[in-house]
Design an enzyme around this catalytic site. Structure first.
Site: not given
Ligand code: FAE
Length: 535
Positions: A392, A475, A513
């Site tokens: 990227e 990721h 991503n």
């Molecule tokens: P996620 O989005 O992490 O959601 C999990 C949720 O569960 C969160 O809100 C937590 O706070 C909550 N949680 C966790 N434990 C508990 C608990 N015990 N009780 C209650 N709530 C809880 O998971 N991916 C892309 O495709 N494109 C991008 O441009 C990109 N840029 C990124 C930049 C950064 C800085 C970061 C950190 C990640 C990036 N990613 C990107 C990765 C992407 O955001 C990530 O793969 C997804 O958000 C994962 O989705 P999930 O639903 O698995």
């Protein structure tokens, strides 16, 4: 119903009762149990898809989120911070920021801020906290993987169906759009990307444009000075105040509109127990914004959708299994990976000695004082047998000219790691060996070397130790892998009515991503679950 009336399901009933009594003490034993039909833990991509599809089908849903509902009390906790002057709402329960670089801000008090970093032995994993999960902090890049690689990672899935149905569905719901060519070509905020593309082409690499969920219509208006700036005002990893179509504006917004979704923020699930009745009891800690537990709850549900992200979901299952609360699961913790993430960069880019294009005034010196935080271009080197990667072209908006290029490079994960629960530390450990970084560093070195040979520049020693941030993971993927710990639709093996539809399903790697794939997978799972498990 009182707690003592529940009979627990366990091969080792004695051990289970013992652990449950420990939990009961912690939770004040006789607390009232709250009953709901369908409970979702976590409000990221997996959780948001589950919420929309369940509520659209007419089901009442309760969702727990450990972070804040940032919109609920917008005036109180927002605006989100920019990259240069982060406030305490930038960072999850620390007194200092934890970004991959530029951590110079300190705060007096810990706060349930939006960006978290989970530190393990060899790897630092970033996550978004709050309603919308990772969508609040990520770069919005919505990238579809190579079809052949998708087939390699998910041989059991019908890739054609994903290409015809689930990816388009995910793109539509996430409001994915592409940067207009005219805007891209002239915007001073995309000089860094145009330079990056030119340099990559000169080095013999293929460049691609990457779609995003940030509204480019909004961004054009930002540049024209007609609306408040967000991406053009250095906002991204600590949240965007405008412009980004994060999940709270798309999937979760629509789910809320049905009137059937209740979201409880600052509610952290700490264990899951399968009751004799087949229902699940989730122990919950409610915190204040300083992270102090102010209440404990027990929520009982008929169907449980675990979507706490790769690390969060895997941790909950492993911990609960260790406590004897969830007998019968298989292979949980296996196939964890960092999607081959490595950050790198180049210093001394486009200087007097090695200008990208002397004739084009747009390519004057440097990578740009003004930089949009939203990446729109990448280097696609995936087909190379020896050094396959996708890089990227990332912004580095420092508010001054730093002659520096930043890249997040994504590689294969030939040897996935695993997550285990360690009773000694009462927490999980990630088995992730240093050798896993060898090929990512080799690929990043290969890329930087070719770029520097063709264009000048030096390795990014000013950004990262020796020029590479191999332990930075944006990721995290896997731990409850599809078809390994679940069936092919996210039903957890050995635990009827317990589902996982988040990034934990992807076995460590997807080559680009990941959130578009996580969303498409969740759509695929929910389609089957609603059809077969709700009649
Ligand atoms: P996620 O989005 O992490 O959601 C999990 C949720 O569960 C969160 O809100 C937590 O706070 C909550 N949680 C966790 N434990 C508990 C608990 N015990 N009780 C209650 N709530 C809880 O998971 N991916 C892309 O495709 N494109 C991008 O441009 C990109 N840029 C990124 C930049 C950064 C800085 C970061 C950190 C990640 C990036 N990613 C990107 C990765 C992407 O955001 C990530 O793969 C997804 O958000 C994962 O989705 P999930 O639903 O698995």
């Amino acid at each position: 119903m009182e707690r003592r009336n529940f009979i627990r399901l366990s091969a080792t009933a004695g051990a289970s009762l013992l652990f449950s009594d420990v939990l009961a003490d912690q939770f004040g034993g006789e607390n009232e149990v709250i009953y709901v039909d369908h409970l979702i833990i976590g409000s990221g991509y997996g959780g948001a898809v589950a919420a929309l599809r369940l509520t659209q089908a007419g089901h009442k849903v309760t969702m727990l989120e450990m972070g804040l509902d940032w919109d609920k009390q917008a005036g109180r906790y927002r605006p989100f911070s920019n990259l240069i002057t982060p406030k305490r709402n930038s960072t999850w329960l620390r007194t200092k920021t934890v970004a991959p670089m530029m951590n110079i801000s300190h705060f007096n008090q810990k706060f349930t801020g939006v960006l978290d970093r989970m530190d393990f032995e060899h790897i630092k994993i970033y996550a978004g906290r709050g309603v919308g999960g990772g969508s609040l902090v990520n770069g919005g890049m919505a990238v579809q993987p190579k079809k052949d690689y998708f087939k390699e990672i998910f041989p059991q899935l019908d890739a054609d169906l994903f290409w015809q149905k689930y990816y388009p569905m995910a793109k539509k719901q996430l409001e994915v759009n592409e940067i207009p060519e005219g805007f891209y070509k002239q915007s001073p905020y995309y000089k860094f990307a145009r330079i990056g593309e030119k340099e990559a082409q000169k080095a013999g690499f293929k460049v691609v444009k990457v779609p995003n969920v940030y509204s480019f219509k909004y961004m054009e208006q930002e540049q024209a000075g007609k609306v408040p700036k967000s991406a053009l005002a250095k906002e991204v990893i600590y949240g965007n105040n405008y412009g980004k179509q994060s999940l709270d504006k798309t999937y979760l917004y629509k789910a809320r509109q049905t009137g059937l979704l209740t979201i409880l923020d600052l509610h952290q699930a700490v264990s899951v127990e399968r009751l004799h009745s087949g229902q699940y009891e989730v122990r919950v800690e409610v915190t204040d914004t300083a992270g102090t537990v102010i209440e404990k709850k027990r929520i009982c549900c008929k169907k449980l959708f675990l979507n706490a992200g790769s690390v969060g979901s895997t941790k909950l299952l492993l911990k609960s299994a260790h406590l004897g609360l969830l007998p019968g699961m298989e292979n949980v913790g296996q196939f964890w990976g960092n999607n081959g993430n490595i950050m790198t960069g180049r210093n001394m880019v486009n200087t007097l000695f090695n200008r990208v294009d002397k004739k084009n005034p747009d390519f004057g010196l440097g990578t740009g004082v003004k930089q949009s935080t939203i990446p729109v271009a990448g280097v696609d080197h995936w087909e190379d047998k020896k050094n396959p990667f996708f890089a990227e072209i990332s912004p580095l908006p420092m508010g001054m000219e730093v002659y520096t290029a930043l890249y997040l490079v994504i590689n294969k994960v030939p040897d996935p790691g695993s997550i285990v629960y360690d009773p000694g530390i009462k927490d999980i450990r990630i088995n992730w060996e240093m050798k896993n970084f060898e090929h990512t560093i080799e690929n990043a070195k290969f890329f930087v070397k070719k770029m520097n040979e063709a264009n000048g520049g030096t390795s990014a020693g000013l950004l990262f130790d020796k020029g590479f941030g191999a332990d930075i993971c944006y990721h995290p993927l896997g731990g409850i892998a599809l078809g390994v710990a679940t069936d092919n639709y996210g039903r957890v093996k050995g635990c009827k009515s317990l589902y996982v539809t988040d990034g934990a399903l992807v076995p460590g790697s997807i080559g680009v991503n990941p959130f578009l794939t996580i969303t498409a997978l969740a759509e695929h799972c929910m389609n089957d679950i609603l059809e077969k498990d709700f009649n």
